[in-house]
Design a protein around this motif. Structure first.
Motif, PDB file in Angstrom:
ATOM      1  N   GLY A 142       3.045   5.225   8.317  1.00 36.55           N
ATOM      2  CA  GLY A 142       4.188   5.880   7.702  1.00 36.55           C
ATOM      3  C   GLY A 142       3.767   7.171   7.045  1.00 36.55           C
ATOM      4  O   GLY A 142       2.570   7.464   6.925  1.00 36.55           O
ATOM      5  N   GLU A 143       4.744   7.926   6.614  1.00 40.30           N
ATOM      6  CA  GLU A 143       4.456   9.202   5.942  1.00 40.30           C
ATOM      7  C   GLU A 143       3.744   8.988   4.611  1.00 40.30           C
ATOM      8  O   GLU A 143       2.981   9.820   4.161  1.00 40.30           O
ATOM      9  CB  GLU A 143       5.749   9.996   5.723  1.00 40.30           C
ATOM     10  N   ASN A 144       4.035   7.841   3.972  1.00 38.02           N
ATOM     11  CA  ASN A 144       3.382   7.527   2.697  1.00 38.02           C
ATOM     12  C   ASN A 144       3.322   6.002   2.562  1.00 38.02           C
ATOM     13  O   ASN A 144       3.961   5.282   3.328  1.00 38.02           O
ATOM     14  CB  ASN A 144       4.137   8.179   1.520  1.00 38.02           C
ATOM     15  N   PRO A 145       2.572   5.501   1.585  1.00 38.75           N
ATOM     16  CA  PRO A 145       2.417   4.042   1.445  1.00 38.75           C
ATOM     17  C   PRO A 145       3.734   3.283   1.234  1.00 38.75           C
ATOM     18  O   PRO A 145       3.901   2.185   1.756  1.00 38.75           O
ATOM     19  CB  PRO A 145       1.497   3.894   0.230  1.00 38.75           C
ATOM     20  N   ALA A 146       4.650   3.865   0.501  1.00 38.12           N
ATOM     21  CA  ALA A 146       5.915   3.170   0.223  1.00 38.12           C
ATOM     22  C   ALA A 146       6.726   2.970   1.502  1.00 38.12           C
ATOM     23  O   ALA A 146       7.322   1.913   1.712  1.00 38.12           O
ATOM     24  CB  ALA A 146       6.730   3.955  -0.804  1.00 38.12           C
ATOM     25  N   VAL A 147       6.745   3.969   2.359  1.00 29.94           N
ATOM     26  CA  VAL A 147       7.488   3.903   3.616  1.00 29.94           C
ATOM     27  C   VAL A 147       6.807   2.950   4.605  1.00 29.94           C
ATOM     28  O   VAL A 147       7.463   2.307   5.414  1.00 29.94           O
ATOM     29  CB  VAL A 147       7.606   5.320   4.239  1.00 29.94           C
ATOM     30  N   ALA A 148       5.482   2.842   4.519  1.00 30.94           N
ATOM     31  CA  ALA A 148       4.716   2.030   5.470  1.00 30.94           C
ATOM     32  C   ALA A 148       5.018   0.538   5.345  1.00 30.94           C
ATOM     33  O   ALA A 148       4.903  -0.199   6.317  1.00 30.94           O
ATOM     34  CB  ALA A 148       3.226   2.279   5.285  1.00 30.94           C
ATOM     35  N   GLY A 149       5.380   0.091   4.158  1.00 31.67           N
ATOM     36  CA  GLY A 149       5.693  -1.324   3.990  1.00 31.67           C
ATOM     37  C   GLY A 149       4.821  -1.997   2.956  1.00 31.67           C
ATOM     38  O   GLY A 149       4.053  -1.355   2.235  1.00 31.67           O
ATOM     39  N   ALA A 150       4.925  -3.314   2.927  1.00 31.97           N
ATOM     40  CA  ALA A 150       4.227  -4.114   1.919  1.00 31.97           C
ATOM     41  C   ALA A 150       2.710  -4.027   2.081  1.00 31.97           C
ATOM     42  O   ALA A 150       2.199  -3.827   3.185  1.00 31.97           O
ATOM     43  CB  ALA A 150       4.669  -5.570   2.021  1.00 31.97           C
ATOM     44  N   ASP A 151       2.020  -4.197   0.966  1.00 29.36           N
ATOM     45  CA  ASP A 151       0.556  -4.253   0.995  1.00 29.36           C
ATOM     46  C   ASP A 151       0.105  -5.495   1.752  1.00 29.36           C
ATOM     47  O   ASP A 151       0.777  -6.530   1.751  1.00 29.36           O
ATOM     48  CB  ASP A 151      -0.007  -4.336  -0.428  1.00 29.36           C
ATOM     49  N   PHE A 152      -1.064  -5.393   2.388  1.00 32.86           N
ATOM     50  CA  PHE A 152      -1.698  -6.553   2.996  1.00 32.86           C
ATOM     51  C   PHE A 152      -2.406  -7.344   1.907  1.00 32.86           C
ATOM     52  O   PHE A 152      -2.872  -6.788   0.920  1.00 32.86           O
ATOM     53  CB  PHE A 152      -2.701  -6.124   4.073  1.00 32.86           C
ATOM     54  N   THR A 153      -2.516  -8.652   2.119  1.00 35.53           N
ATOM     55  CA  THR A 153      -3.138  -9.540   1.135  1.00 35.53           C
ATOM     56  C   THR A 153      -4.351 -10.247   1.749  1.00 35.53           C
ATOM     57  O   THR A 153      -4.571 -10.183   2.964  1.00 35.53           O
ATOM     58  CB  THR A 153      -2.140 -10.622   0.679  1.00 35.53           C
ATOM     59  N   GLY A 154      -5.073 -10.941   0.914  1.00 34.27           N
ATOM     60  CA  GLY A 154      -6.186 -11.759   1.386  1.00 34.27           C
ATOM     61  C   GLY A 154      -5.717 -12.839   2.357  1.00 34.27           C
ATOM     62  O   GLY A 154      -6.424 -13.179   3.314  1.00 34.27           O
ATOM     63  N   THR A 155      -4.537 -13.358   2.145  1.00 36.37           N
ATOM     64  CA  THR A 155      -3.955 -14.351   3.048  1.00 36.37           C
ATOM     65  C   THR A 155      -3.726 -13.740   4.424  1.00 36.37           C
ATOM     66  O   THR A 155      -3.956 -14.385   5.456  1.00 36.37           O
ATOM     67  CB  THR A 155      -2.635 -14.911   2.470  1.00 36.37           C
ATOM     68  N   ASP A 156      -3.287 -12.475   4.455  1.00 37.80           N
ATOM     69  CA  ASP A 156      -3.092 -11.778   5.732  1.00 37.80           C
ATOM     70  C   ASP A 156      -4.420 -11.621   6.466  1.00 37.80           C
ATOM     71  O   ASP A 156      -4.486 -11.786   7.683  1.00 37.80           O
ATOM     72  CB  ASP A 156      -2.472 -10.394   5.506  1.00 37.80           C
TER      73      ASP A 156
END
Length: 179
Positions: A142-156
């Motif tokens: 995405g153009e920036n982190p907010a547009v890209a979507g949710a953060d990845f987690t350790g579970t991911d």
């Protein structure tokens, strides 16, 4: 997942029969990407599979397919996220990819109407018989982190590691001798 594994195993069994084993292998990688992208709710161009070349000196893309002939990443390249994960054999999530020094060349290749930068990414080693034979990357662009979507987690990261552990055997059994 069982359906995917059944299909991959059936495809891998055709390696010695098909005219072009490389195309068979790339088709298999695309099937894995489709399954992973559905599992993580991302687009297929946000999933990459890189395997160590036959000579052990480079990482080469198996997916996205268009990257397979674009070049390789030397396994000695210190500023490569993929190479670092390959060497450490431990996956990780990065939710600030633009802030991390990395090989960004492949991000500039247009797979959509507009090339978007990777903002967040999981990178996991692909382990086969205890050896790191490649890496898989699942990203959010995405153009920036907010547009890209949710953060990845350790579970991911754990989910990705488990998924790629399951597909490693059929992929490696179908990998062409010269890849």
């Amino acid at each position: 997942m069982k359906d995917l594994l059944d299909i991959l195993e059936a495809m891998a069994a055709q390696k010695g029969v098909v005219e072009n084993p490389r195309e068979l292998f790339l088709d298999m990688a695309e099937r894995v990407v489709k399954s992973v992208s559905q599992s993580f709710g991302c687009k297929s161009d946000e999933v990459a599979i890189l395997l160590v070349t036959s000579d052990g000196k480079h990482l080469r893309f198996a997916a996205p397919r268009r990257f397979a002939d674009l070049g390789t990443i030397p396994v000695t390249k210190r500023d490569s996220i993929a190479v670092n994960i390959l060497g450490r054999k431990v996956g990780e999530a990065m939710n600030n990819v633009p802030m991390v020094k990395h090989v960004a060349f492949f991000e500039t290749v247009k797979l959509r109407e507009k090339a978007l930068p990777i903002q967040k990414m999981i990178t996991v080693p692909i382990l086969y018989e205890g050896n790191a034979v490649g890496v898989a990357q699942i990203s959010r662009k995405g153009e920036n982190p907010a547009v890209a979507g949710a953060d990845f987690t350790g579970t991911d990261v754990q989910k990705a590691q488990e998924l790629f552990a399951k597909v490693a055997t059929p992929l490696m059994s179908a990998r062409p001798e010269r890849f």
